[in-house]
Design a protein around this motif. Structure first.
Motif, PDB file in Angstrom:
ATOM      1  N   LEU A  70      -2.522   3.620  -6.789  1.00  0.00           N
ATOM      2  CA  LEU A  70      -3.908   3.316  -6.425  1.00  0.00           C
ATOM      3  C   LEU A  70      -4.753   4.582  -6.409  1.00  0.00           C
ATOM      4  CD1 LEU A  70      -3.266   0.740  -3.555  1.00  0.00           C
ATOM      5  CD2 LEU A  70      -3.971   0.261  -5.900  1.00  0.00           C
ATOM      6  N   ALA A  71      -4.153   5.685  -5.907  1.00  0.00           N
ATOM      7  CA  ALA A  71      -4.892   6.953  -5.906  1.00  0.00           C
ATOM      8  C   ALA A  71      -5.180   7.406  -7.337  1.00  0.00           C
ATOM      9  CB  ALA A  71      -4.091   8.014  -5.160  1.00  0.00           C
ATOM     10  N   ALA A  83      -3.498  14.102  -0.926  1.00  0.00           N
ATOM     11  CA  ALA A  83      -2.180  14.058  -0.278  1.00  0.00           C
ATOM     12  C   ALA A  83      -1.256  13.086  -0.992  1.00  0.00           C
ATOM     13  CB  ALA A  83      -2.343  13.668   1.194  1.00  0.00           C
ATOM     14  N   VAL A  84      -1.817  11.952  -1.417  1.00  0.00           N
ATOM     15  CA  VAL A  84      -0.982  10.964  -2.094  1.00  0.00           C
ATOM     16  C   VAL A  84      -0.490  11.488  -3.424  1.00  0.00           C
ATOM     17  CG1 VAL A  84      -0.978   8.680  -3.153  1.00  0.00           C
ATOM     18  CG2 VAL A  84      -2.042   9.013  -0.922  1.00  0.00           C
ATOM     19  N   LEU A 124       0.829  -1.207   0.000  1.00  0.00           N
ATOM     20  CA  LEU A 124       0.000   0.000   0.000  1.00  0.00           C
ATOM     21  C   LEU A 124       0.861   1.253   0.000  1.00  0.00           C
ATOM     22  CD1 LEU A 124      -2.696   1.482   0.230  1.00  0.00           C
ATOM     23  CD2 LEU A 124      -2.608   1.120   2.711  1.00  0.00           C
ATOM     24  N   SER A 125       1.916   1.255   0.820  1.00  0.00           N
ATOM     25  CA  SER A 125       2.778   2.443   0.880  1.00  0.00           C
ATOM     26  C   SER A 125       3.576   2.609  -0.412  1.00  0.00           C
ATOM     27  CB  SER A 125       3.725   2.349   2.078  1.00  0.00           C
ATOM     28  OG  SER A 125       4.594   1.246   1.943  1.00  0.00           O
ATOM     29  N   LEU A 170      -5.018  -4.631  -4.756  1.00  0.00           N
ATOM     30  CA  LEU A 170      -4.030  -4.759  -3.686  1.00  0.00           C
ATOM     31  C   LEU A 170      -4.178  -6.086  -2.943  1.00  0.00           C
ATOM     32  CD1 LEU A 170      -1.729  -3.356  -2.158  1.00  0.00           C
ATOM     33  CD2 LEU A 170      -3.444  -2.444  -0.593  1.00  0.00           C
ATOM     34  N   LEU A 171      -5.400  -6.387  -2.492  1.00  0.00           N
ATOM     35  CA  LEU A 171      -5.599  -7.604  -1.704  1.00  0.00           C
ATOM     36  C   LEU A 171      -5.591  -8.849  -2.582  1.00  0.00           C
ATOM     37  CD1 LEU A 171      -8.320  -6.348   0.798  1.00  0.00           C
ATOM     38  CD2 LEU A 171      -5.841  -6.468   1.089  1.00  0.00           C
ATOM     39  N   GLY A 172      -5.952  -8.688  -3.862  1.00  0.00           N
ATOM     40  CA  GLY A 172      -5.884  -9.828  -4.772  1.00  0.00           C
ATOM     41  C   GLY A 172      -4.468 -10.320  -4.951  1.00  0.00           C
TER      42      GLY A 172
END
Length: 787
Positions: free
Chosen positions: A689-690, A781-782, A682-683, A706-708
């Motif tokens: 992703l954003a 922010a991202v 994620l980081s 992400l979780l896949g």
């Protein structure tokens, strides 16, 4: 350094979820190390102290009977420091409230309390002062709720006698209280009774013919045990000596010594797994932290912080994790170690079993965990300190992308856009993905291993006590009887089948190797005691020759067709040469079998039996037990169902707690690895992703991406974890390959299913936490993050 400490605090707060997961894994490693080492230290210290204070013998010898004058002859042997001779006899007991007959081992003691080898610790009551008074072993008295002045009935040399219990005692010779032919204690049906030597010798009419049946001795510090055993065998042969043996072969000592050895091995293996995973996770976390703080590292160096200061800043993060894990793990290890020590106290009987943690153990735990953590974080810290300020001010160069394997094969049209993104990321980060798979696989392996112990114990009971030993009762006679005894057994109430056996003590030799064992003669048509190979197929008992168990064959290094030298230690003590005509597999003890008629011929005797295996009608067991209590020729009665019940109690009490701890630790590993992998992803891919959210992807779709990816890693890790778990089970099977018993290599489908369910639950929990963080993703922010 104050500013760097403030930055460290902010970093820890920002990564609190990841840090907590790693702290828990470090705590598990330290807890397992402290638990194993403290239990090992406590048992070892208690054993050594008990043996020394109560003068546990170093050499033992069983005799048929010998005169007391033999003591002075043994004392003159080279290296002998002290000698203790006794009368030891097994008798059938009738205990109030116990339907089944019990076996009591009568052991003679001096008329008055005096220091002796294998001395007694009197827990309650007093020393016997009359011929009908006895000290009972504490475990036997507790199991049968016997108190001071209670009585038990015993058949001593064919005569009924009432024995009064005037105290309970412990002996270093019976820390693990079994009769020698069992695997687990059956304190309800077997106990020790210490009785005055004159009274016991008189009861067995042994005064004139020699009252002694067992000799034990301690050696001088410089003496050779092997030489002492050889000399003792030579001197005691004329008195029916059944073979001298050292302390390491004494049954009680062997059990506890093997258990202590296993604790020592586990204290290395289990913590290594946890601390290795912690080191791996710290490397991942610090690598990502260094990557995202490149500009901060440049600023620190621009403001004058040297490489040492920057490196120490990141090492402090590692040490905070280690110290927090050490505090939590030491407390947890103390609690688990205390529980494990108390559990051992239920099986091993010491006058005092003290539990304590040496400061050296805590220091070693801290050093080992700190060393593992620093080693794991070394590369990441090295990157931080060697990064030049000018280069650090620039963002990391973007990765060079190439078509993936799916795209090269033209299969991309079969996958949705999110699925293609998942496959692309996995292929472009193979090392990171492989490490995540290994971490999850280790957690699965530990779950499988935790259940393996229960599987192995269940299989041992099923194979040994339901498939091999199918008799309900095993009778052992005081002395070998004629063939008529086989037919007399059918006159006992409820006896449906009686299969005789003949047991002969012997020393088996092959080449330079020898084993003090015995040969059991059974009928080839036996159904109650079967011989099986490794595949559980019946092994035919040939009309001539000896059949060896796999373990005994390994110890002697004898194979089919080899000629064994059999030194019989009974009767005329003949020495014969017997061929090995078969190998069978057995999980308990080391055994050698022959056709009972061939064994009778080897002994040059008629049809003679030492005991019998009985199959009985359950409806008439009470009447049978009552009659066996009154049968003079019966020395001992062993009940198969009682042994099974004891095993089940062990599985329920010890294996249940052990499995719970392993499941808890493995769940922490699974959660820590999955959560950290997802959190790092994620980081690393927050901007990506954003961006996908901005161009129209839904929250569900970016969560799927992400979780896949983590789900794919989990699916890949499951078969690897199953294979690794089976490999660990095989390793443990080799550890538990003792003479006394062996663990079968059995991992049931239920164990794999259990590991699957637990790992999926851990993955779902960590996935749920990551999904919540995705939902709170600050897109503005991202996207402002400089790349």
């Amino acid at each position: 350094m104050k500013a760097l400490n403030q930055k460290l605090f902010r970093d820890l707060l920002h990564m609190r979820g990841q840090v907590l997961a790693i702290v828990l894994i470090v705590a598990c490693g330290i807890a397992s190390l402290v638990t194993m080492m403290s239990t090992y230290d406590s048992l070892k210290l208690t054993q050594d102290t008990y043996y020394e204070q109560y003068r546990f013998a170093e050499v033992f010898m069983q005799l048929k009977r010998a005169p007391e004058s033999l003591v002075s002859r043994i004392e003159t042997l080279p290296g002998v420091g002290a000698v203790q001779t006794r009368v030891v006899k097994d008798v059938t007991l009738s205990v109030a409230g116990l339907v089944e007959p019990a076996t009591g081992r009568l052991i003679s003691i001096p008329e008055r309390p005096t220091p002796m080898l294998n001395d007694l610790f009197i827990r309650t009551g007093r020393y016997p002062e009359r011929g009908d008074e006895v000290l009972a072993s504490e475990a036997f008295a507790k199991a049968n709720h016997l108190g001071l002045n209670d009585t038990v009935g015993a058949i001593i040399n064919g005569r009924w006698q009432t024995l009064r219990i005037v105290g309970t005692a412990l002996s270093p010779e019976y820390v693990y209280e079994i009769r020698g032919t069992e695997l687990v204690p059956d304190n309800e049906h077997f106990g020790l009774l210490w009785m005055q030597q004159d009274a016991l010798g008189t009861a067995f009419d042994m005064k004139a013919r020699g009252p002694l049946t067992m000799s034990s001795l301690r050696l001088m510090p410089e003496a050779s045990e092997a030489e002492a055993i050889f000399q003792l065998d030579q001197h005691l042969e004329t008195y029916g000596g059944l073979g001298a043996f050292g302390r390491e072969d004494q049954v009680s000592n062997k059990f506890i010594s093997e258990e202590i050895r296993m604790l020592s091995a586990q204290a290395v293996l289990v913590p290594s797994i946890f601390l290795g995973i912690a080191a791996f996770l710290l490397n991942l976390v610090l690598s990502r932290l260094v990557s995202t703080q490149r500009d901060q590292i440049a600023v620190m160096k621009a403001f004058g912080y040297d490489n040492m200061a920057v490196g120490m800043h990141y090492l402090k993060l590692v040490m905070v994790v280690v110290i927090l894990g050490a505090i939590l793990g030491s407390g947890l290890g103390w609690r688990l170690g205390w529980g494990m020590t108390r559990l051992y106290a239920d099986f091993y009987h010491f006058p005092l079993l003290r539990y304590e943690i040496r400061p050296a153990v805590l220091l070693m735990a801290l050093l080992v965990s700190g060393g593992a953590a620093i080693l794991g974080a070394f590369l990441a810290v090295q990157r931080a300190v060697t990064l030049p300020p000018a280069e650090a001010m620039r963002p990391e160069p973007p990765a060079i992308y190439h078509p993936t394997l799916v795209e090269k094969l033209g299969l991309q049209r079969w996958f949705s856009a999110p699925s293609r993104i998942i496959l692309r990321n996995l292929e472009r980060r193979p090392v990171q993905g492989l490490l995540s798979v290994v971490g999850i696989a280790v957690a699965i392996a530990i779950l499988v291993l935790g259940r393996y112990f229960t599987d192995a114990m269940d299989a041992l009971v099923d194979i040994q006590f339901r498939t091999i030993q199918r008799e309900d009762i095993t009778l052992v006679f005081n002395n070998p009887l004629s063939a008529q005894a086989q037919f007399d057994l059918y006159h006992l109430p409820g006896v449906l089948r009686a299969e005789p056996f003949r047991t002969v003590p012997a020393r088996l030799r092959f080449g330079h190797l020898s084993e003090l064992s015995g040969i059991t003669g059974v009928a080839p048509t036996n159904e109650l005691r079967r011989l099986l190979d490794r595949d559980r197929n019946p092994v035919a008992l040939p009309p001539e020759g000896v059949v060896l168990s796999t373990k005994l064959s390994d110890l002697l290094q004898a194979q089919l067709g080899d000629e064994l030298i059999v030194e019989v230690l009974e009767g005329e003590r003949p020495t014969r040469t017997v061929p090995v005509t078969g190998i069978f597999d057995e999980l308990v003890g080391i055994s050698a079998y022959m056709d009972i008629h061939a064994l009778n011929r080897l002994m040059r005797e008629g049809f003679t039996l030492s005991g019998a295996y009985l199959q009985v009608d359950a409806r008439q067991q009470s009447q049978l037990y009552a009659q066996l209590k009154q049968t003079p020729v019966v020395a001992s009665v062993a009940l198969r169902q009682s042994t099974i019940d004891q095993f089940n109690d062990i599985i329920a009490e010890s294996m249940g707690g052990f499995t719970t701890v392993l499941v808890g630790f493995a769940s922490i590993i699974a959660f820590g690895v999955v959560y950290n992998a997802a959190r790092i992803a994620l980081s690393e891919r927050g901007r990506e992703l954003a961006t996908l959210r901005i161009i129209g992807f839904t929250r569900g779709e970016i969560a799927f991406i992400l979780l896949g990816e983590q789900a794919v890693l989990l699916v890949l890790a499951i078969p690897v974890g199953f294979a690794l778990g089976f490999g660990l089970a095989a390793l443990i099977t080799n550890f538990y390959d003792w003479e006394l018993f062996r663990f079968p290599l059995v991992v049931t489908p239920a164990s794999y299913a259990f590991a699957f369910v637990v790992i999926m639950a851990a993955a779902l929990v960590s996935g749920g936490i990551i999904r919540r963080q995705l939902n709170r993703l600050d897109l503005i922010a991202v996207l402002k993050t400089r790349e």
